[in-house]
Design a protein around this motif. Structure first.
Motif, mmCIF file in Angstrom:
data_model
loop_
_atom_site.group_PDB
_atom_site.id
_atom_site.type_symbol
_atom_site.label_atom_id
_atom_site.label_comp_id
_atom_site.label_asym_id
_atom_site.label_seq_id
_atom_site.Cartn_x
_atom_site.Cartn_y
_atom_site.Cartn_z
ATOM 1 N N ARG A 1 0.834 -1.191 0.000
ATOM 2 C CA ARG A 1 0.000 0.000 0.000
ATOM 3 C C ARG A 1 0.875 1.249 0.000
ATOM 4 O O ARG A 1 0.573 2.245 -0.640
ATOM 5 C CB ARG A 1 -0.943 -0.012 1.205
ATOM 6 C CG ARG A 1 -1.851 1.200 1.269
ATOM 7 C CD ARG A 1 -2.506 1.367 2.618
ATOM 8 N NE ARG A 1 -1.609 1.901 3.620
ATOM 9 C CZ ARG A 1 -1.224 3.163 3.693
ATOM 10 N NH1 ARG A 1 -1.659 4.032 2.808
ATOM 11 N NH2 ARG A 1 -0.408 3.561 4.645
ATOM 12 N N ARG B 1 2.054 1.913 -3.509
ATOM 13 C CA ARG B 1 1.057 2.251 -4.516
ATOM 14 C C ARG B 1 0.697 3.722 -4.498
ATOM 15 O O ARG B 1 0.471 4.298 -3.455
ATOM 16 C CB ARG B 1 -0.237 1.471 -4.281
ATOM 17 C CG ARG B 1 -0.130 0.011 -4.562
ATOM 18 C CD ARG B 1 -1.513 -0.606 -4.502
ATOM 19 N NE ARG B 1 -1.397 -2.014 -4.210
ATOM 20 C CZ ARG B 1 -1.959 -2.620 -3.171
ATOM 21 N NH1 ARG B 1 -2.692 -1.913 -2.329
ATOM 22 N NH2 ARG B 1 -1.796 -3.900 -2.984
ATOM 23 N N ASN C 1 -14.262 8.377 -8.554
ATOM 24 C CA ASN C 1 -15.491 8.167 -7.802
ATOM 25 C C ASN C 1 -16.494 9.278 -8.107
ATOM 26 O O ASN C 1 -16.194 10.453 -7.902
ATOM 27 C CB ASN C 1 -15.146 8.164 -6.313
ATOM 28 C CG ASN C 1 -16.287 7.614 -5.474
ATOM 29 O OD1 ASN C 1 -17.450 7.783 -5.822
ATOM 30 N ND2 ASN C 1 -15.946 6.980 -4.383
ATOM 31 N N HIS D 1 0.324 9.442 1.597
ATOM 32 C CA HIS D 1 1.742 9.063 1.652
ATOM 33 C C HIS D 1 2.644 10.114 2.254
ATOM 34 O O HIS D 1 3.829 9.885 2.439
ATOM 35 C CB HIS D 1 2.241 8.741 0.234
ATOM 36 C CG HIS D 1 1.496 7.601 -0.390
ATOM 37 N ND1 HIS D 1 1.637 6.316 0.036
ATOM 38 C CD2 HIS D 1 0.597 7.578 -1.395
ATOM 39 C CE1 HIS D 1 0.846 5.531 -0.692
ATOM 40 N NE2 HIS D 1 0.217 6.267 -1.559
ATOM 41 N N ARG E 1 -7.590 2.031 -4.296
ATOM 42 C CA ARG E 1 -6.553 1.194 -3.698
ATOM 43 C C ARG E 1 -5.231 1.385 -4.428
ATOM 44 O O ARG E 1 -4.155 1.352 -3.821
ATOM 45 C CB ARG E 1 -6.985 -0.268 -3.739
ATOM 46 C CG ARG E 1 -8.169 -0.542 -2.843
ATOM 47 C CD ARG E 1 -8.686 -1.935 -3.009
ATOM 48 N NE ARG E 1 -7.697 -2.932 -2.659
ATOM 49 C CZ ARG E 1 -7.682 -4.164 -3.140
ATOM 50 N NH1 ARG E 1 -8.597 -4.548 -3.996
ATOM 51 N NH2 ARG E 1 -6.751 -5.014 -2.775
ATOM 52 N N LYS F 1 -4.138 3.986 -5.598
ATOM 53 C CA LYS F 1 -3.513 5.235 -5.171
ATOM 54 C C LYS F 1 -2.826 5.064 -3.819
ATOM 55 O O LYS F 1 -2.161 5.971 -3.343
ATOM 56 C CB LYS F 1 -4.579 6.340 -5.048
ATOM 57 C CG LYS F 1 -5.195 6.729 -6.363
ATOM 58 C CD LYS F 1 -5.957 8.019 -6.276
ATOM 59 C CE LYS F 1 -7.138 7.946 -5.344
ATOM 60 N NZ LYS F 1 -8.029 9.110 -5.525
ATOM 61 N N GLY F 2 -3.032 3.906 -3.231
ATOM 62 C CA GLY F 2 -2.368 3.664 -1.958
ATOM 63 C C GLY F 2 -3.131 4.195 -0.759
ATOM 64 O O GLY F 2 -2.558 4.433 0.292
ATOM 65 N N LEU F 3 -4.443 4.383 -0.917
ATOM 66 C CA LEU F 3 -5.221 4.865 0.215
ATOM 67 C C LEU F 3 -5.375 3.750 1.237
ATOM 68 O O LEU F 3 -5.401 2.576 0.885
ATOM 69 C CB LEU F 3 -6.610 5.298 -0.253
ATOM 70 C CG LEU F 3 -6.651 6.408 -1.288
ATOM 71 C CD1 LEU F 3 -8.092 6.715 -1.632
ATOM 72 C CD2 LEU F 3 -5.970 7.653 -0.747
ATOM 73 N N ARG G 1 -10.008 4.229 4.631
ATOM 74 C CA ARG G 1 -10.530 5.333 3.840
ATOM 75 C C ARG G 1 -11.299 4.824 2.620
ATOM 76 O O ARG G 1 -12.337 5.349 2.263
ATOM 77 C CB ARG G 1 -9.398 6.246 3.386
ATOM 78 C CG ARG G 1 -9.994 7.494 2.789
ATOM 79 C CD ARG G 1 -9.019 8.595 2.508
ATOM 80 N NE ARG G 1 -9.702 9.585 1.697
ATOM 81 C CZ ARG G 1 -10.293 10.684 2.179
ATOM 82 N NH1 ARG G 1 -10.255 10.925 3.477
ATOM 83 N NH2 ARG G 1 -10.923 11.513 1.394
ATOM 84 N N VAL H 1 -15.044 6.073 3.068
ATOM 85 C CA VAL H 1 -15.325 7.259 2.275
ATOM 86 C C VAL H 1 -15.812 6.862 0.885
ATOM 87 O O VAL H 1 -16.903 7.214 0.477
ATOM 88 C CB VAL H 1 -14.072 8.146 2.156
ATOM 89 C CG1 VAL H 1 -14.339 9.300 1.212
ATOM 90 C CG2 VAL H 1 -13.676 8.650 3.517
ATOM 91 N N HIS H 2 -15.020 6.093 0.164
ATOM 92 C CA HIS H 2 -15.384 5.794 -1.209
ATOM 93 C C HIS H 2 -16.584 4.868 -1.322
ATOM 94 O O HIS H 2 -17.522 5.140 -2.048
ATOM 95 C CB HIS H 2 -14.174 5.176 -1.941
ATOM 96 C CG HIS H 2 -13.133 6.175 -2.277
ATOM 97 N ND1 HIS H 2 -12.989 6.705 -3.530
ATOM 98 C CD2 HIS H 2 -12.199 6.761 -1.521
ATOM 99 C CE1 HIS H 2 -11.997 7.581 -3.534
ATOM 100 N NE2 HIS H 2 -11.502 7.624 -2.326
ATOM 101 N N VAL H 3 -16.536 3.779 -0.594
ATOM 102 C CA VAL H 3 -17.629 2.820 -0.714
ATOM 103 C C VAL H 3 -18.881 3.345 -0.032
ATOM 104 O O VAL H 3 -19.975 3.335 -0.579
ATOM 105 C CB VAL H 3 -17.226 1.456 -0.105
ATOM 106 C CG1 VAL H 3 -18.408 0.527 -0.056
ATOM 107 C CG2 VAL H 3 -16.105 0.850 -0.906
ATOM 108 N N LYS I 1 -20.043 6.309 0.817
ATOM 109 C CA LYS I 1 -20.835 7.401 0.274
ATOM 110 C C LYS I 1 -21.669 6.928 -0.909
ATOM 111 O O LYS I 1 -22.760 7.415 -1.142
ATOM 112 C CB LYS I 1 -19.919 8.552 -0.151
ATOM 113 C CG LYS I 1 -20.697 9.810 -0.291
ATOM 114 C CD LYS I 1 -19.883 11.082 -0.145
ATOM 115 C CE LYS I 1 -20.870 12.254 -0.230
ATOM 116 N NZ LYS I 1 -20.461 13.341 -1.068
#
Lengths: 326, 320, 303
Positions: free
Chosen positions: A86, A89, A105, A121, B220, B222-224, B228, B232-234, B236
């Motif tokens: 992670r 990424r 999104n 990061h 994912r 993006k390394g979040l 989160r 946040v993403h799911v 909302k």
């Protein structure tokens, strides 16, 4: 010699479905040097996207990486735990997806989605993160970035959205970017623009790039090296000019021949006969055997990737060694 | 946006009118109108007078117009039993029912959402399977029986909570007193059961669908952090359909309170309507139906507006 | 480097759609269990007059002195009341068995009638299109947006009580689900070639509808029908509990539960509890079946 940015050795990613084991990636190896662009070419189902996902560790169940090494700056990614992956990424390895409509999104604003990437990061304050986002948008050529930051994805055109995705990928100046058919969903003029931008960026920042596509013409102008995939394996690789001018593998020959611009008007379009075999029922021996005009009994054995010319390899017993296009 | 609102208002008006006609026809045309509106104890002379007074000798459409006129003035008839304006009776009982409905909604969200989230994120875990099995039970079990069981277990056997009735009220609301809350708990949970199952299933399928979306994968990539990505993403994205359904269900819940109120002897609109049906107090029935329809329309409208607030795609349709 | 000679996959076993359906359905043990339980319940209900130890509605056989006996107690006539007796001295077990008959008959019967009405209208709407379609669907939407319990209450308030009225009320409340479901799949099927072919052959409309269109719309109809039976049973029980359902002479499970309501608070739980359990098992078994049926018959899940 410096460590290449990425060295993939004998990568195998299998999907364990109820119908059987699908060997989506079955022994793939390649190297990407610093600042170099590798074009990973193949039809849908060839395993090229799965290769990309395997590198970044986002293969969905029921698939997983079952073997091989993924050496990123010498470190084997296949052995890292999820948290370590992670941290890489979006930071040192970034990925750009195919359909910009779905990668952003729809219910979150663009600035939210960019700022969160920065903050994931780095420990900076929001204003600094916002500044970085603004700069990144400027880098990919999006006008009036302040306004754009406050917008929602559906308010952008397809090309703009993809630029945003590229901007996000660049936020932490990654050493490697894996781009999975990023221009396929865009129309041709936009495609050209984005390609030019990406090429310029890669050159100036020294980022290594893996460009996954089914479109040879894209690869021709962009990549340094090319690897052609078929049924989960690399069937030919080498420097792009060499491979495209003097392809060795019959499949590559077929691919190049079927590009419309290569055909003359009035003649029927050349096609590769048959269809890509289902990965559950691969033919014995060479996977391309059933569609190849050069196939014979020798092809019932599985060919290795033979080095046939300087820097160029092909997985074939009957490569096109004689023909060298002018 | 305003055009949209106006159009919705107009549609709502049409529905209201349609319902009023149906109710009117039901009461005035089906069955003997005289018997329906006049107390059965009246004698011949009183009947004759009442018929003229209530305008029952006039043609149907004229009666309907009178009905509408009265309705617009807020007069929906007088109850036979209580000899008060029907509308007033219902409005008096409304706070009790609203308390119950809101209590049920709160329980549904507080219990249903986390459970559904868990079931969606870990679909193959034994916990998730248990939750899903439970949700089937939740909408299979008839509400009244669950209510009986709740009373039997928590009130009779364990004695933790009171069995029937509403607690002490403060300014007309019982949730403002501790005693009131203790009375509110069992009936609210009873009423909430169906909704909890609904929310669980909706949330779970929403989560599972959303998790497959590319933007989750991209998040994912993006390394979040996983937290989160989930919250946040799911979250909302699933919130929109869940809120919509819960909102729309509010009307249904108010309607269903009829059963719960009967079981728990809760003095709300629902109990009133059941009693009225049993004693044939038709003006109250008519008034109740009209009010319910009105509430439905208002709720639907509010949910529509909230939907556009939550989903930016709908909201910004008109803009560039 | 060895060559793997791939043998061609063995030819698939001869599978009719029905056989595949059965095997897919049986794959879920829960659904299978539901089916078995439901089958048992139906058998019990059908043979109630022969199985029940007592006919609870034959006034000659009950003695009020046997009233409110606990489960397992022995009554005056020497009969063991395994589930106790109610306030009139009627054996609970027998009452439940007879009650099952009523509940199932009313529930399944109304679901069936509603299904026929709804499916016909749905198909008509899809096939005729245009104004007919709009009108029918408006009515369906109106019907569906109104909560079922309220609609049923309304109808019973105007019609009065009684078994027939209850069935009428249930049918009116349920038909819309069938109509909408069937219309949905009929709209899809209408465009298919076999319908065009039948039309070219100038077959009468009714024949096309019922012999060609309907069989292909059956899967979702079956799913809806199964779940609707459970809902109808639950709705009837609720209505009876509220005193607006079946008459006292033919009590369904709901009415039995209502009878026992007042004794709950004094600890004589069995009068309400056991009929409730019977109701529960019936509804849950049907729902378990229906839930799995939905997955099995869902065309979108077929790969």
């Amino acid at each position: 010699m410096t460590t290449p940015t990425l060295e993939v050795r004998d990568l195998r990613t299998h999907f364990f479905t109820r119908a059987g084991v699908v060997k989506a990636v079955d022994g793939v190896s390649f190297t990407v040097g610093r600042g170099k662009v590798l074009g990973l070419v193949g039809e849908s189902g060839s395993g090229k996207s799965v290769t990309g996902f395997s590198i970044i560790g986002l293969v969905d169940a029921p698939g997983r990486v079952v073997g091989g090494q993924i050496l990123f700056q010498g470190q084997d990614l296949a052995k890292l735990d999820e948290e370590a992956m992670r941290r890489l990424r979006g930071n040192r390895i970034a990925m750009i997806f195919q359909d910009p409509m779905m990668t952003l999104n729809p219910v979150l604003r663009v600035d939210t989605q960019m700022i969160e990437t920065v903050l994931a990061h780095e420990q900076v304050d929001r204003e600094t993160a916002r500044q970085r986002a603004r700069d990144a948008l400027g880098l990919v050529g999006i006008p009036s970035p302040d306004e754009r930051l406050k917008s929602y994805p559906h308010q952008f055109s397809g090309g703009m959205r993809q630029r945003v995705a590229i901007a996000i990928a660049l936020l932490h100046r990654p050493e490697l970017i894996v781009a999975d058919e990023p221009t396929t969903a865009l129309d041709v003029t936009i495609q050209g623009q984005i390609l030019a931008e990406v090429q310029k960026l890669a050159a100036t920042t020294g980022t290594s790039l893996i460009w996954i596509t089914h479109d040879l013409s894209v690869v021709a102008g962009l990549a340094d090296d090319i690897a052609v995939m078929y049924a989960g394996r690399i069937v030919e690789d080498g420097p792009v000019g060499q491979v495209l001018d003097a392809p060795l593998h019959p499949y590559t020959v077929g691919l190049i021949g079927s590009v419309p611009s290569r055909n003359r008007r009035g003649e029927p379009l050349r096609q590769i006969p048959g269809m890509t075999p289902s990965l559950l029922k691969l033919p014995a021996g060479c996977a391309f055997r059933t569609r190849c005009e050069r196939a014979d009994e020798a092809c019932l054995a599985e060919p290795d990737l033979f080095p046939l010319r300087e820097g160029q390899r092909a997985r074939c017993f009957h490569p096109h060694l004689e023909e060298a296009r002018a | 946006m305003t055009v949209y609102l106006l159009r919705r208002l107009f549609q709502s008006l049409l529905v209201l009118v349609a319902m009023s006609i149906i109710v009117f026809v039901g009461v005035y045309a089906v069955g003997d109108p005289v018997e329906i509106l006049i107390s059965p104890d009246a004698d011949q002379a009183e009947r004759a007078r009442a018929i003229v007074a209530l305008g029952l000798d006039k043609p149907l459409w004229q009666q309907y117009l009178v009905f509408v006129q009265n309705a617009l003035r807020g007069d929906l008839g007088r109850s036979f039993v209580y000899n008060e304006p029907a509308l007033q009776l219902i409005l008096q009982k409304m706070p009790a029912t609203m308390e119950l409905a809101f209590g049920a909604t709160i329980f549904a969200i507080l219990i249903g959402l986390p459970l559904g989230l868990y079931a969606g994120l870990h679909p193959d875990s034994p916990g998730a399977k248990a939750i899903m099995a439970g949700s089937i039970l939740g909408f299979s079990l008839p509400t009244f029986w669950v209510g009986l069981m709740l009373i039997m277990v928590f009130a009779v056997q364990l004695g933790w909570l009171p069995s029937t009735g509403r607690g002490d009220t403060l300014w007309g609301w019982s949730f403002l007193t501790a005693n009131g809350i203790s009375h509110l708990i069992l009936p609210s949970i009873n009423l909430a059961l169906f909704k909890i199952s609904l929310v669980i299933r909706l949330t779970r399928s929403g989560v599972r669908e959303t998790m497959l979306m590319d933007y989750v994968k991209f998040a994912r990539a993006k390394g979040l952090s996983p937290a989160r990505v989930t919250y946040v993403h799911v979250f909302k994205n699933i919130l929109i359909p869940v809120v919509t359904v819960v909102g729309l269900e509010l009307g249904s819940t108010i309607a269903f309170s009829v059963v719960t109120e009967s079981v728990f002897a809760w003095p709300g609109m629902g109990k009133l309507i059941i009693d009225s049906i049993n004693v044939l107090d038709r003006p109250v029935i008519v008034a109740y139906l009209m009010i319910i329809v009105l509430m439905f329309i208002v709720i639907n409208l509010v949910v529509d507006i909230m939907y556009s607030v939550l989903d930016p795609r709908v909201r910004l349709e008109g803009q560039g | 480097m060895s060559s793997t000679t791939a043998t061609p996959a063995p030819a698939a076993k001869e599978e009719t759609p029905f056989r595949r359906f059965v095997s897919e359905f049986a794959a879920s043990r829960i659904a299978l269990g539901g089916f078995v339980v439901f089958a048992i319940i139906v058998v019990l209900a059908v043979f109630a007059p022969w199985i029940a130890p007592q006919n609870p509605y034959d006034l000659g056989t009950i003695d009020i002195m046997d009233g409110r006996l606990e489960p397992g107690a022995v009554g005056g006539s020497g009969m063991t009341h395994w589930l106790g007796t109610d306030d009139q001295g009627r054996d609970m077990l027998s009452g439940i068995l007879y009650g099952l008959r009523i509940s199932l008959t009313v529930g399944a019967g109304s679901a069936l009638i509603a299904g026929i009405v709804g499916a016909s209208l749905g198909m008509l709407a899809a096939y005729a299109g245009g104004r007919t379609d709009s009108v029918i669907m408006r009515v369906v939407d109106l019907q569906l947006s109104f909560p079922t319990i309220l609609a049923a209450l309304m109808i019973l308030a105007f019609l009065g009580k009684g078994i027939v009225n209850v069935v009428i009320a249930l049918v009116i409340v349920e038909w819309a689900y069938y109509a909408r479901t069937v219309r949905g799949s009929a709209l899809v099927e209408r465009r298919r070639e076999y319908i065009e072919a039948a039309q070219c052959l100038a077959l009468p409309t009714r024949r096309i509808l019922f012999r060609h269109l309907l069989p292909n719309c059956l899967p979702p109809l079956i799913v809806v029908g199964t779940i609707q039976v459970a809902r109808a049973i639950a709705l009837e029980a609720t209505l009876s509990f509220l005193g607006l359902g079946v008459p006292i002479t033919e009590p369904s499970l709901g009415l039995l539960i209502a009878n026992g309501y007042e004794y709950m608070l004094s600890g004589k739980y069995w009068i309400s509890f056991y009929p409730g359990v019977a109701l529960l098992i019936t509804i849950v078994s049907i729902n378990l079946m229906g839930d799995h049926l939905r997955d099995v018959l869902n065309p979108r899940l077929k790969k």
